[in-house]
Write a protein that holds these residues in place. Structure first.
Motif, short mmCIF file in Angstrom:
data_model
loop_
_atom_site.label_atom_id
_atom_site.label_comp_id
_atom_site.label_asym_id
_atom_site.label_seq_id
_atom_site.Cartn_x
_atom_site.Cartn_y
_atom_site.Cartn_z
N TRP A 45 -19.40 11.56 11.22
CA TRP A 45 -20.27 12.59 10.63
C TRP A 45 -21.73 12.13 10.49
O TRP A 45 -22.61 12.92 10.17
N HIS A 46 -21.97 10.82 10.69
CA HIS A 46 -23.35 10.31 10.61
C HIS A 46 -23.39 9.01 11.42
O HIS A 46 -22.51 8.15 11.24
N GLU A 47 -24.38 8.88 12.26
CA GLU A 47 -24.48 7.63 13.02
C GLU A 47 -24.78 6.49 12.05
O GLU A 47 -25.68 6.61 11.22
N GLY A 48 -24.01 5.43 12.11
CA GLY A 48 -24.25 4.31 11.19
C GLY A 48 -23.36 4.37 9.96
O GLY A 48 -23.48 3.55 9.05
N LEU A 49 -22.43 5.34 9.91
CA LEU A 49 -21.48 5.43 8.80
C LEU A 49 -20.21 4.66 9.18
O LEU A 49 -19.59 4.96 10.20
N VAL A 50 -19.87 3.65 8.38
CA VAL A 50 -18.76 2.76 8.74
C VAL A 50 -17.79 2.65 7.56
O VAL A 50 -18.20 2.39 6.43
N LEU A 51 -16.51 2.82 7.86
CA LEU A 51 -15.48 2.68 6.83
C LEU A 51 -15.24 1.19 6.56
O LEU A 51 -14.83 0.45 7.46
N LEU A 52 -15.54 0.74 5.34
CA LEU A 52 -15.36 -0.67 5.00
C LEU A 52 -13.98 -0.95 4.41
O LEU A 52 -13.37 -1.98 4.69
N ASP A 53 -13.51 -0.07 3.56
CA ASP A 53 -12.24 -0.29 2.87
C ASP A 53 -11.48 1.01 2.69
O ASP A 53 -12.07 2.04 2.39
N THR A 54 -10.18 0.90 2.84
CA THR A 54 -9.27 2.01 2.47
C THR A 54 -8.18 1.39 1.61
O THR A 54 -7.47 0.50 2.07
N LEU A 55 -8.07 1.83 0.40
CA LEU A 55 -7.01 1.31 -0.48
C LEU A 55 -6.09 2.45 -0.86
O LEU A 55 -6.54 3.48 -1.38
N ARG A 56 -4.80 2.28 -0.60
CA ARG A 56 -3.84 3.31 -1.03
C ARG A 56 -3.55 3.16 -2.51
O ARG A 56 -3.28 2.04 -2.98
N SER A 57 -3.56 4.29 -3.23
CA SER A 57 -3.27 4.25 -4.66
C SER A 57 -1.89 3.65 -4.92
O SER A 57 -1.69 2.95 -5.91
N VAL A 58 -0.94 3.92 -4.02
CA VAL A 58 0.43 3.43 -4.26
C VAL A 58 0.55 1.92 -3.99
O VAL A 58 1.61 1.35 -4.25
N GLU A 59 -0.50 1.31 -3.46
CA GLU A 59 -0.41 -0.13 -3.13
C GLU A 59 -1.45 -0.98 -3.85
O GLU A 59 -1.66 -2.13 -3.48
N LEU A 60 -2.14 -0.43 -4.85
CA LEU A 60 -3.17 -1.23 -5.52
C LEU A 60 -2.54 -2.42 -6.22
O LEU A 60 -1.53 -2.25 -6.92
N PRO A 61 -3.11 -3.61 -6.07
CA PRO A 61 -2.52 -4.77 -6.72
C PRO A 61 -2.35 -4.58 -8.24
O PRO A 61 -1.36 -5.00 -8.81
N GLY A 62 -3.27 -3.88 -8.87
CA GLY A 62 -3.20 -3.68 -10.32
C GLY A 62 -2.01 -2.84 -10.76
O GLY A 62 -1.69 -2.77 -11.95
N ASN A 63 -1.33 -2.18 -9.79
CA ASN A 63 -0.16 -1.38 -10.16
C ASN A 63 0.91 -2.22 -10.84
O ASN A 63 1.83 -1.69 -11.46
N ALA A 64 0.80 -3.54 -10.70
CA ALA A 64 1.75 -4.45 -11.36
C ALA A 64 1.80 -4.19 -12.86
O ALA A 64 2.80 -4.51 -13.51
N GLN A 65 0.74 -3.60 -13.42
CA GLN A 65 0.72 -3.33 -14.86
C GLN A 65 1.52 -2.09 -15.24
O GLN A 65 1.65 -1.77 -16.41
N MET A 66 2.02 -1.37 -14.22
CA MET A 66 2.78 -0.15 -14.51
C MET A 66 4.23 -0.48 -14.86
O MET A 66 4.68 -1.62 -14.68
N THR A 67 4.96 0.53 -15.31
CA THR A 67 6.36 0.30 -15.67
C THR A 67 7.17 0.02 -14.40
O THR A 67 6.77 0.40 -13.29
N ALA A 68 8.33 -0.59 -14.57
CA ALA A 68 9.17 -0.94 -13.42
C ALA A 68 9.55 0.33 -12.65
O ALA A 68 9.55 0.34 -11.41
N SER A 69 9.84 1.43 -13.35
CA SER A 69 10.27 2.65 -12.62
C SER A 69 9.09 3.23 -11.83
O SER A 69 9.27 3.69 -10.70
#
Ligand SMILES: C[S@@+](CC[C@H](N)C(=O)[O-])C[C@H]1O[C@@H](n2cnc3c(N)ncnc32)[C@H](O)[C@@H]1O
Length: 274
Positions: A224-248
């Motif tokens: 959509w724009h020359e010079g626009l580059v995707l640096l990171d894509t993080l899936r919400s279901v795979e965020l490392p911090g999800n470790a703080q959620m409940t086991a279920s």
């Protein structure tokens, strides 16, 4: 003190769900964000927050983690560009500017609909520094033309893209990258399956908000724009911090991460542009 009554509906009302989640995070023994200002703000509002479906620790942690990633990415950008402009679009009652406390050299602009900005003015303290609020739909033409195009810019828009149509999202991205010299875009998106399942999201169902844009392949946006580059894509279901959620909740995410379509239900994206 009399508490502020809120009668918003639709997309503007959904900001109460994320604010409430950040306030509840602050009440956890080990908060992700520790947003004391969000907690104070919720206590000053007269609203049935229970209808927002933020009921368990996992949804609280999920919202707080998303905010934390965007805080960290913004802070990283400001460390490299202490004279930057921050465009914080669809700011709602998010206290990002208070959490990050940028140096006075940073120009910070919070943008949201007029009704939301009026509430911000009443409920949140002035963060000081080079700070201002703009009361406008992000899809209107005028507001962006008023932003000086003189500095590297980080545009952060958390919880916005899904409320825009794809055409409006594309136009917004093209207007920012076309007008402001260089920088980054930080935003989250729903996947196409997430948009189809929107009635399962209590904050959407109960406010009458409508989700429009689900992103299939985020690399499409690079075109959509020359010079626009995707640096990171993080899936919400795979965020490392999800470790703080409940086991279920973690088990649910583990399963979702293995199902095409569901694994991309929510993603955090970081782009750079020149
Ligand atoms: C889910 S809330 C997110 C608010 C905030 N970013 C947060 O994380 O707490 C969605 C926000 O998008 C804003 N919004 C939706 N469409 C918008 C538009 N066209 N222009 C400006 N703000 C918009 C709403 O007013 C609301 O504040």
């Amino acid at each position: 003190m009399e508490r502020e009554k809120i009668s918003l509906t639709g997309a503007p009302a959904t900001m109460l769900a994320t604010l409430y989640a950040r306030a509840l995070d602050n009440r956890l023994p080990v908060p992700v964000l520790g947003d004391t200002e969000a907690d104070r703000t919720v206590r000053r509002i007269d609203y049935d927050f229970g209808a927002m479906g933020i009921k368990d620790t996992s949804s609280v942690v999920g919202v707080a983690l998303r905010a934390k990633y965007f805080d960290d990415w913004t802070t990283e950008f400001l460390a490299a560009h202490p004279d930057a402009t921050v465009l914080h679009l669809a700011c709602g009652l998010d206290t990002r500017v208070h959490r990050i406390a940028p140096p006075a050299s940073v120009r910070w602009i919070d943008v949201d609909y007029p009704d939301v900005i009026r509430l911000r003015e009443r409920l949140l303290p002035d963060p000081g520094g080079d700070y201002r609020m703009v009361a406008s739909s992000v899809t209107d033409d005028a507001w962006l033309d008023e932003i000086p195009a003189d500095r590297p810019t980080v545009a952060v828009f958390e919880g916005l893209s899904m409320y825009l149509t794809k055409d409006d999202g594309k136009r917004l991205i093209q207007r920012i990258t076309g007008r402001l010299p260089s920088g980054q875009l930080l935003f989250d998106c729903y996947g196409t399956v997430g948009v189809r399942m929107q009635k399962l999201v209590p904050a959407v169902r109960n406010t009458g908000a409508i989700l429009h844009w689900g992103v299939g392949d985020p690399h499409e946006i690079e075109g959509w724009h020359e010079g626009l580059v995707l640096l990171d894509t993080l899936r919400s279901v795979e965020l490392p911090g999800n470790a703080q959620m409940t086991a279920s909740a973690r088990a649910g995410m583990w399963v979702m991460a293995r199902i095409p379509g569901l694994r991309d239900i929510g993603r955090l994206l970081r782009f750079s542009y020149t």
